[in-house]
Design a protein around this motif. Sequence first.
Motif, PDB file in Angstrom:
ATOM      1  N   TYR A  35       0.842  -1.195   0.000  1.00  0.00           N
ATOM      2  CA  TYR A  35       0.000   0.000   0.000  1.00  0.00           C
ATOM      3  C   TYR A  35       0.877   1.244   0.000  1.00  0.00           C
ATOM      4  O   TYR A  35       2.004   1.238   0.504  1.00  0.00           O
ATOM      5  CB  TYR A  35      -0.884   0.058   1.257  1.00  0.00           C
ATOM      6  N   GLN A  37       0.664   5.284   1.339  1.00  0.00           N
ATOM      7  CA  GLN A  37      -0.076   6.188   2.211  1.00  0.00           C
ATOM      8  C   GLN A  37       0.482   7.594   2.035  1.00  0.00           C
ATOM      9  O   GLN A  37       1.666   7.831   2.244  1.00  0.00           O
ATOM     10  CB  GLN A  37       0.036   5.750   3.679  1.00  0.00           C
ATOM     11  N   PHE A  88       4.686   7.113   2.192  1.00  0.00           N
ATOM     12  CA  PHE A  88       4.921   6.093   3.202  1.00  0.00           C
ATOM     13  C   PHE A  88       4.382   4.788   2.637  1.00  0.00           C
ATOM     14  O   PHE A  88       3.212   4.694   2.270  1.00  0.00           O
ATOM     15  CB  PHE A  88       4.195   6.500   4.497  1.00  0.00           C
ATOM     16  N   LEU A  90       3.542   0.791   2.926  1.00  0.00           N
ATOM     17  CA  LEU A  90       3.192  -0.223   3.916  1.00  0.00           C
ATOM     18  C   LEU A  90       2.994  -1.576   3.253  1.00  0.00           C
ATOM     19  O   LEU A  90       2.302  -1.695   2.246  1.00  0.00           O
ATOM     20  CB  LEU A  90       1.917   0.172   4.650  1.00  0.00           C
ATOM     21  N   ARG A 111       9.571   4.955   4.578  1.00  0.00           N
ATOM     22  CA  ARG A 111       9.295   6.310   4.096  1.00  0.00           C
ATOM     23  C   ARG A 111      10.275   6.639   2.986  1.00  0.00           C
ATOM     24  O   ARG A 111      11.489   6.682   3.204  1.00  0.00           O
ATOM     25  CB  ARG A 111       9.406   7.329   5.227  1.00  0.00           C
TER      26      ARG A 111
ATOM     27  N   GLY B  43       2.996   1.020  11.323  1.00  0.00           N
ATOM     28  CA  GLY B  43       1.928   0.434  10.537  1.00  0.00           C
ATOM     29  C   GLY B  43       0.645   0.314  11.329  1.00  0.00           C
ATOM     30  O   GLY B  43       0.668   0.287  12.562  1.00  0.00           O
ATOM     31  N   PRO B  44      -0.501   0.225  10.651  1.00  0.00           N
ATOM     32  CA  PRO B  44      -1.786   0.064  11.352  1.00  0.00           C
ATOM     33  C   PRO B  44      -1.855  -1.275  12.087  1.00  0.00           C
ATOM     34  O   PRO B  44      -1.299  -2.272  11.634  1.00  0.00           O
ATOM     35  CB  PRO B  44      -2.821   0.113  10.217  1.00  0.00           C
TER      36      PRO B  44
END
Lengths: 115, 114
Positions: A35, A37, A88, A90, A111, B43-44
């Motif tokens: 992902y 962000q 960023f 993920l 990042r 991270g989430p």
Amino acid sequence: DGGITQSPKYLFRKEGQNVTLSCEQNLNHDAMYWYRQDPGQGLRLIYYSQIVNDFQKGDIAEGYSVSREKKESFPLTVTSAQKNPTAFYLCASSTTRQGAVQPQHFGDGTRLSIL
Amino acid sequence: KNQVEQSPQSLIILEGKNCTLQCNYTVSPFSNLRWYKQDTGRGPVSLTIMTFSENTKSNGRYTATLDADTKQSSLHITASQLSDSASYICVVSAGSQAGTALIFGKGTTLSVSS
């Protein structure tokens, strides 16, 4: 402890350069995801893989490439074709087991910035 | 168009107080709704997952509710702590299989002050 490891934590890219972000998981998950962000935006899917040697484009795959040669690893390459790579990034993984819905587990991100 | 809208965008509360975060969605078909907590630079982390048939789920001081008729969810935080300062993300899924589109909200940034 099982989890997802992303490296490096910070990465700088020069103009015209390809860079590769690492993602390794020891959760024995079949599915892995990347992902992006950006500030003030929700996560957007770049690529995902449900099984080794197979992957599919997400919503914003242009300028990115991936490979899935091992179950544990899903590296993301940000190519020079990605004109706005500062973000960023993920990585996540999840089980594909039938039954109860399982959450995605996330790494702590990389990042990426432009020099 | 599938969308997840979260409110408020940001919130500041005093330590020890309760708060409620809102999530409205227009995702079809609906499979499940997730709440994640994301600390700055991390991270989430999953807090709760609710399917269509569930209307409440708790995880410690966090309680999520789901009204599938009105397509609304809330996350209630009880007796807030400084460590609750984070972004809270609502995510709606149209399926349970890997690769099914997850629609992410933009998050609510919560700041808990002493």
